[in-house]
Design an enzyme around this catalytic site. Structure first.
Site, PDB file in Angstrom:
ATOM      1  N   HIS A  99       0.832  -1.201   0.000  1.00  0.00           N
ATOM      2  CA  HIS A  99       0.000   0.000   0.000  1.00  0.00           C
ATOM      3  C   HIS A  99       0.872   1.259   0.000  1.00  0.00           C
ATOM      4  O   HIS A  99       0.648   2.196  -0.776  1.00  0.00           O
ATOM      5  CB  HIS A  99      -0.900  -0.042   1.240  1.00  0.00           C
ATOM      6  N   GLU A 102       2.449   1.552  -3.341  1.00  0.00           N
ATOM      7  CA  GLU A 102       1.488   2.088  -4.326  1.00  0.00           C
ATOM      8  C   GLU A 102       1.470   3.617  -4.270  1.00  0.00           C
ATOM      9  O   GLU A 102       1.458   4.293  -5.301  1.00  0.00           O
ATOM     10  CB  GLU A 102       0.097   1.523  -4.041  1.00  0.00           C
ATOM     11  N   HIS A 103       1.496   4.179  -3.062  1.00  0.00           N
ATOM     12  CA  HIS A 103       1.528   5.641  -2.913  1.00  0.00           C
ATOM     13  C   HIS A 103       2.863   6.208  -3.394  1.00  0.00           C
ATOM     14  O   HIS A 103       2.904   7.248  -4.054  1.00  0.00           O
ATOM     15  CB  HIS A 103       1.345   6.019  -1.437  1.00  0.00           C
ATOM     16  N   GLU A 200      -4.482   7.142   6.940  1.00  0.00           N
ATOM     17  CA  GLU A 200      -5.553   6.511   6.162  1.00  0.00           C
ATOM     18  C   GLU A 200      -6.007   5.218   6.841  1.00  0.00           C
ATOM     19  O   GLU A 200      -7.204   4.957   6.983  1.00  0.00           O
ATOM     20  CB  GLU A 200      -5.063   6.202   4.739  1.00  0.00           C
TER      21      GLU A 200
END
Length: 1023
Positions: A99, A102-103, A200
Site C-alpha cells: 500500500h 502504491e503511494h 488513512e
C-alpha cells in the site's frame, strides 16, 4: 487507495455491461478479429483471439516474448479507452508495504522526477478516471480517457511510475510513516507518528465493518498472505523501513509478475509499441516468487472473537454485536463453479424471498446482514459468509442454530424456479445495460481470477455460463442442493467470528499507539533526535517549494472540444402529464423516470420523505405481498427506486424544487409489466404490515450509521452548508446528520403504528400525477410503443390526481425548455426571506480521525462568476490545499469545490487535524487573493474541470440534466464558454469578493473524536 477484499471485485451481479454505442464501417471489434494466433507484434505474441458477442468485444490475449508478461486487449467500439497494469503483491507482514509502495511509486520517476506526477497529471489531462488500488494480493494502476493523445501521455507516466520510480526517502516518510515533531519547526514540541497511509489506515479501522471484514479474512485464511493486512495495520506500519520498501518493489514490480489490460477503440499495435519501447525492452525474464499456495483445509470448524468501538448512532444501543459464519470454497480459477456459487449465494440471501433473509432478518434478531455477508471471490479460494450485525450478545447461539437449520432446510427444499429465473433475468439486464466506465468495471471484474493465473476470457463468456447452469439444473434438479451439502453442510473449513463493542476500544488503541511511540523514542540517541528534526525541516521545505512540472506531458486547453454534442429530446404529454422522450441506442432497454414535487406536503411530514422513499417499493402493492412484489420486480425490471430530490434553481439561490424521483428500467419485452408495478404502487400500496416496516427501518438506520465513517466528508459538507441556503437546509434534513439521528430515533421506537399511519398521508401528496413529469429513454424503433404504454400508465393512475395547494405560497414556475410547451413547467419554492447565518457545528463521534468542512454562499449556475469559482476550486485544491492538507497535514484527502447549489465548499477526509485544517482553508483563500499562481496553473485547472464536465454520459442518462434541473444544451454551452474565458484577474477577483473574510456568510462543521479546545469554545455547537 486501500481496497478491502469484498465481492465488489469479482461478483458478477455488480458488473454493469455496456452495449455497442456506435456503428462504424470497420469497427475496433472487427479489426481485432483479424489477428492470428502466433502473430508477432512489437515483441508480443498473440496467444488467443476470441469474439465475445455478449459484451460486444473481441478479446486478444498476448504474452511478451522476453519477459513473459501477460497482456489482454478488449477491443470495443467505446471511445472511453482504459489501461491497467496489475502486479501480484503478496506481503507476509502487516507493515502495509504494498500500500505504501502504491503511494510512493506515484511520487516521481526517472523520466518524470518531479514530486507527485500522479496528482499533477490529474490537472494536465482529460482523464475520465485515474487511480491505484491495493487489494489483498495485487496492486492495480488503471486510467481511462477519451482522448488518444492523452492516453499516450498517461501511459508514459504510468509505465515510468511503476517500473522506474524514484522511491525517494522523503516520499516514503510523507506517504508511509515518520517520526516528526508535532510542529516540525519547533524541536521542543512532542514527537508523533505522521504519514498519509498511517492516517488513512487509522481511518479505515475506525469503520467497524471494515475492521470485521479484515479480521474475517485474516482468520479464515491464516496460512499465507491473507493472514496479514496488505493495507497496513496502524501499529505495524512503523516497523517498515525504506530499504524493505525498495526491496519489495524490486521483487514484485517486474513485467514477469505483471498483467497488462487495455480496452476500447484505440489500436492495439500503438499500445504494444509504446509499452515495449518505454518499459519492456529494458527487462529480462525473472521467475517471480509471488504465487499464493492453497490454504490447508481445517479438519474442524474454528471460532474467534474481535473487539470494536461502540457506535454512538447504532439503531439499538444494546444490540451492537456482529456474528458471521464463513465457509472456505473452491479455487476462483474454476470459473463455472464460481459462477454457480455466486448465483447460489444470491439465492440464499438476496431479497425477502431468500431463505436466510426469512430466517435471520425477518425475526429481527439483528438490524441487517453483516456487510461481509455474501460470496467473496477476491482471494485465491473464494468464501461465503452469512451472519448479522446489530444483534445482542445473548442471541449468539440462536443465530448459529438458525444458520445451521437454514442450510438443512435448503438441502431439503431447494429453491423455487421463479427465484432462479429472477436471478438469471438480472444477469440478462446487466448484460444489456450500458455503463460509462465499462473498461474499469471489466478490469476489476477479471483482476482476481487473472491474478491467480485463471483465464480472464472464459470469465467474460457469460451466456455460456448461463446456458451451462440451466443445463446442470435440467439434468439434476438437486444440483444446487448438492452444492449446499458439499460446501456448507459437509465443510469443516468454517469460521465463526463474533465482534462486540468495547467502551475502551479507542482508548486502548491510543494507549497502544503511545506505547509504540515511546518504544521508538526511547531508543533514540541525541544524534537521532537532531536527525529527525532536520529531516522534518527538510520535508517541510520540499513540501513548501513550488515544483517544476515541465517534464510532465500535458494537453493544452486548445485540445478541449469547444462545442458540446447536442442531445435531441422530444417533448410530449400523456394524459396531461409532461413527458420528455429521448431516443438513444439503449441496447433493448427502456429507462423511465418521473419527477413529482412535494410542494403540498405538510411541513411536519417532510422529515419522513427519505423513509417513505426507502420503503414504498418494498411493502407490497395491489394483489402482491412484499415477497411477491420483490419477485415480480426482479423478474420483470432492473429494479424500482424512489428517492428524494432537491434541485437548486440555476438563477436564484433562494429558489429550489423539492420532490421525489421515480426510476426504473426494463427489457423492451417487459414494458407493460414495469408500468403495471408502478400503477399498483400509485393505486394500492400496502401500508398494513408493521413488522415489515420495522425490518426496513432497522436496515435503513444501520446503513446510515455504517456510512458515516466512510462518507464523513459528505456529512460535514452537508452540515456546514445547512444555514446558507434553503436548498442546503432541506438537504441536511433529507440526507445529513439530522436524518441519521432521526432514523435512529425511529429505530428505537417500540411501536411504529404512528409512523405507519403517516405513510398513506405522504403518499397522497407524493404520488400525485398533477405534480408529475416523466422522461423516457429508449431506441427510436421502440419509442411509439413506449409512448402508448406511458399513456396507458397515466390513465391507470388518474384516480390519484388532485390539485392540492402548496404549503408555502411563494411558488415560481420555470419552463422546462424552450420547446417543451407551456404545460411543461417546474414549480419551484421561493424563500426570498431566507437569512443565511454563520454556524459552527462539531459532531463528537468515536473516530480517531476528523472530517472537516467549511462552506461559503456564492452564486448560482448561470451567474457570470460561477465558472471562475469552479476553476478556482480546482486550482486551489491542486496547487495549495493538496500540499497543506495531505502532504503536510497527513490527511488522506482534501480540497475545495464549487457546487451546483451556489456553495463553495472546502473539505478534508480522514484528517488527523481539525481546526488547523480550517486555517489551511483560509490560507488557500489568501494564496488565491494574492495571485500566487501562474497561467499554467489556470490552464491545468481548466483541463481538470473539463474532464469532469465532459465525462461520458450513458444512453440511459442522456437528457437528464434538462429533465431534472432545466439545464438545456444552450445553457451548458454558455457555461462552457465562460469556463474557457476565465482569466487570472477573474480568479483573484472572485477569491476576494466571495471567499475573503467577512465577504460572505460561511458555515463550518467537523465530525471527529473528542476535542477539548472546541468543547470549551462558545462559538461552536457541540452535538
Amino acid at each position: 487507495m486501500f481496497r478491502q477484499s469484498k465481492t465488489i471485485i469479482t461478483k458478477l451481479t455488480n458488473l454493469s455491461f455496456q452495449g455497442s454505442w456506435r456503428s462504424r464501417g470497420s469497427s475496433a471489434v472487427e479489426k481485432a478479429l483479424k489477428y492470428t494466433v502466433g502473430q508477432k507484434i512489437h515483441n508480443f505474441t498473440v496467444k488467443e483471439v476470441t469474439a465475445v458477442p455478449d459484451l460486444f468485444l473481441t478479446a486478444v490475449k498476448l504474452s511478451h516474448d522476453a519477459t513473459g508478461a501477460q497482456y489482454l486487449h478488449a477491443a470495443r467500439d467505446d471511445s472511453n479507452n482504459l489501461f491497467s497494469v496489475l502486479f501480484r503483491t503478496t506481503p507476509m507482514d502487516s507493515t502495509g508495504v504494498p500500500h505504501i509502495l502504491e503511494h510512493t511509486v506515484l511520487c516521481g520517476s526517472q523520466r518524470f522526477p518531479c514530486r507527485d506526477p500522479f496528482f499533477k497529471m490529474l490537472n494536465r489531462s482529460l482523464s475520465t478516471f485515474m487511480n491505484a488500488f491495493t487489494a489483498s494480493d495485487y496492486t492495480m494502476y488503471p486510467f481511462s480517457t477519451q482522448n488518444a493523445k492523452d492516453f499516450q501521455n498517461l501511459l508514459s507516466v504510468y509505465l515510468d511510475a511503476v517500473f522506474f520510480p524514484c522511491l525517494r526517502e522523503l516520499d516514503f516518510w510523507q506517504e508511509g510513516w515518520r517520526l516528526e515533531h508535532e510542529n516540525p519547526t519547533d524541536p521542543s514540541s512532542p514527537l508523533v507518528f505522521k504519514g498519509v497511509v498511517f492516517n488513512e489506515m487509522k481511518g479505515v479501522f475506525s469503520d467497524n465493518e471494515r475492521l470485521y471484514a479484515q479480521h474475517l479474512q485474516n482468520k479464515l485464511l491464516p496460512d499465507h498472505t491473507y493472514s496479514v493486512v496488505s493495507g497496513g495495520e496502524p501499529l505495524a506500519i512503523p516497523e517498515l523501513t525504506w530499504e524493505q520498501l525498495k526491496h519489495f518493489h524490486a521483487t514484485h514490480y517486474h513485467p514477469s509478475n505483471a498483467r497488462f489490460f487495455t480496452y476500447g477503440d484505440l489500436p492495439l499495435e500503438q499500445h504494444l509499441q509504446q509499452i515495449e519501447e518505454e518499459a519492456m525492452s529494458k527487462f529480462e525474464r525473472t521467475e517471480p516468487n509471488t504465487a499464493v499456495p492453497p490454504q490447508t483445509p481445517w479438519d474442524k470448524p474454528r471460532m474467534d472473537h474481535v473487539s470494536c468501538r461502540p457506535d454512538a448512532l447504532a439503531p439499538d444501543p444494546v444490540k451492537q454485536n456482529t456474528l458471521c459464519m464463513s465457509f472456505l470454497l473452491g479455487d476462483i480459477t474454476d470459473t463455472f463453479e464460481m459462477f454457480t456459487l455466486s448465483l447460489l449465494s444470491s439465492l440464499m440471501m438476496s431479497g425477502p424471498n431468500s431463505p436466510f433473509y426469512k430466517a435471520l432478518i425477518e425475526p429481527k434478531i439483528g438490524s441487517d446482514f453483516s456487510s461481509s455477508a455474501g460470496f467473496d471471490g477476491s482471494t485465491r479460494q473464494a468464501s461465503f459468509t452469512i451472519g448479522l450485525q446489530g444483534m445482542a450478545e445473548d442471541d449468539t447461539e440462536t443465530v448459529k442454530h438458525i444458520i445451521a437449520q437454514t442450510i438443512d432446510d435448503i438441502i431439503a427444499s431447494g429453491f423455487e424456479e421463479e427465484q432462479i429465473e429472477a436471478l438469471l433475468h438480472k444477469i440478462e439486464i446487466q448484460m444489456k445495460h450500458q455503463s460509462t466506465s465499462f473498461g474499469l468495471a471489466l478490469a476489476s471484474y477479471i483482476a482476481s481470477l487473472w491474478n491467480h493465473d485463471g483465464d480472464p476470457v472464459q470469465l467474460l463468456k457469460i451466456s455460456e455460463s448461463v446456458s451451462r447452469f440451466r443445463q446442470c439444473l435440467k439434468e439434476n434438479p438437486r444440483y444446487l442442493q448438492e452444492k449446499v451439502q458439499h460446501y456448507f453442510k459437509n465443510n469443516t473449513h468454517q469460521l465463526t467470528l463474533s465482534m462486540s463493542p468495547d467502551e475502551r476500544f479507542l482508548e486502548k488503541q491510543a494507549e497502544a499507539e503511545e506505547q509504540k511511540l515511546q518504544q521508538k523514542i526511547q531508543i533514540l540517541s541525541s544524534e537521532d533526535r537532531k536527525d529527525i528534526y532536520e529531516k522534518g525541516l527538510q520535508l517541510l521545505a520540499v513540501q513548501s517549494t513550488t515544483q517544476d512540472a515541465s517534464c510532465l506531458p500535458a494537453l493544452k486547453v486548445s485540445d478541449i472540444e469547444p462545442i458540446i454534442p447536442y442531445t435531441p429530446v422530444q417533448p410530449g404529454a400523456a394524459g396531461g402529464v409532461p413527458v420528455q422522450y429521448c431516443e438513444q441506442p439503449t441496447n433493448g432497454m427502456v429507462y423511465f423516470r418521473a419527477m413529482s414535487n412535494i410542494n403540498s406536503l405538510p411541513e411536519d411530514l417532510k422529515i419522513y420523505v427519505p423513509l417513505f422513499c426507502s420503503v414504498i417499493t418494498k411493502m407490497g402493492s395491489g394483489m402482491l405481498d412484499y415477497r411477491q412484489q420483490a419477485q415480480r420486480i426482479e423478474l420483470k425490471t432492473g429494479g424500482l427506486s424512489v428517492s428524494p430530490q432537491i434541485i437548486p434553481d440555476t438563477e436564484d439561490l433562494d429558489l429550489y424544487e423539492q420532490g421525489i424521483i421515480l426510476s426504473s428500467s426494463c427489457l423492451e419485452r417487459n414494458l407493460p409489466d414495469m408500468f403495471q408495478l408502478w400503477s399498483d404502487l400509485f393505486n394500492s400500496p400496502r401500508f398494513d404490515d408493521e413488522e415489515r416496516l420495522r425490518v426496513l427501518v432497522m436496515m435503513s438506520a444501520q446503513e446510515l450509521s455504517n456510512g458515516i465513517s466512510y462518507s464523513g466528508h459528505m456529512y460535514a459538507m452537508t452540515r456546514a452548508a445547512r444555514s446558507l441556503t434553503p436548498t442546503a437546509d432541506l438537504q441536511e434534513s433529507f440526507s445529513g446528520m439530522d436524518q441519521v439521528k432521526f432514523m435512529k430515533r425511529i429505530a428505537e421506537m417500540t411501536d411504529l403504528t404512528s409512523i405507519l399511519r403517516k405513510l398513506p398521508r405522504i403518499k397522497r401528496h407524493l404520488f400525485n400525477p398533477e405534480n408529475m413529469r416523466c422522461a423516457l429513454n429508449a431506441t427510436p424503433q421502440k419509442m411509439p410503443d413506449v409512448a402508448a404504454e406511458v399513456e396507458r400508465f397515466i390513465g391507470n393512475i388518474a384516480g390519484n390526481r388532485k390539485e392540492r395547494k402548496p404549503v408555502r405560497p411563494s411558488v415560481v414556475e420555470r419552463a422546462l425548455g424552450p420547446e417543451a410547451g407551456a404545460a411543461a413547467t417546474r414549480k419551484l419554492i421561493s424563500e426570498a426571506h431566507f437569512k443565511p447565518c454563520q454556524m459552527k457545528t462539531y459532531f463528537q463521534l468515536p473516530f480517531n480521525v476528523n472530517f472537516v468542512s467549511e462552506c461559503v454562499r456564492t452564486v448560482p449556475f448561470t451567474h457570470a462568476d460561477y465558472a471562475s469559482l469552479c476553476i478556482l476550486g480546482r486550482m486551489m485544491t491542486a496547487k495549495f490545499l493538496h500540499g497543506e492538507i495531505r502532504e503536510k497535514g497527513g490527511a488522506y484527502g482534501g480540497g475545495a469545490r464549487m457546487g451546483g447549489g451556489g456553495l463553495f465548499s472546502f473539505y478534508s477526509y480522514r484528517d488527523p487535524n481539525s481546526t488547523q485544517t480550517l486555517s489551511a482553508f483560509r490560507g488557500g483563500v489568501e494564496w488565491a487573493r494574492a495571485g500566487k499562481f501562474t497561467q499554467q496553473d489556470i490552464d491545468e485547472a481548466k483541463l481538470s474541470v473539463f474532464s469532469a464536465v465532459d465525462a461520458p454520459v450513458a444512453p440511459s442518462d442522456k437528457g437528464l440534466g434538462r429533465f431534472l434541473n432545466g439545464i438545456t444544451d444552450e445553457m451548458k454551452q454558455a457555461h462552457r464558454e465562460r469556463l474557457f474565458a476565465v482569466t487570472e484577474r477573474n480568479l483573484i477577483d472572485v477569491a476576494g469578493r466571495y471567499l475573503g473574510i467577512g465577504q460572505q456568510t460561511c458555515g463550518v462543521a467537523i465530525l471527529g473524536p473528542e476535542n477539548e479546545s472546541i468543547r470549551k469554545d462558545p462559538s461552536w455547537v457541540v452535538k
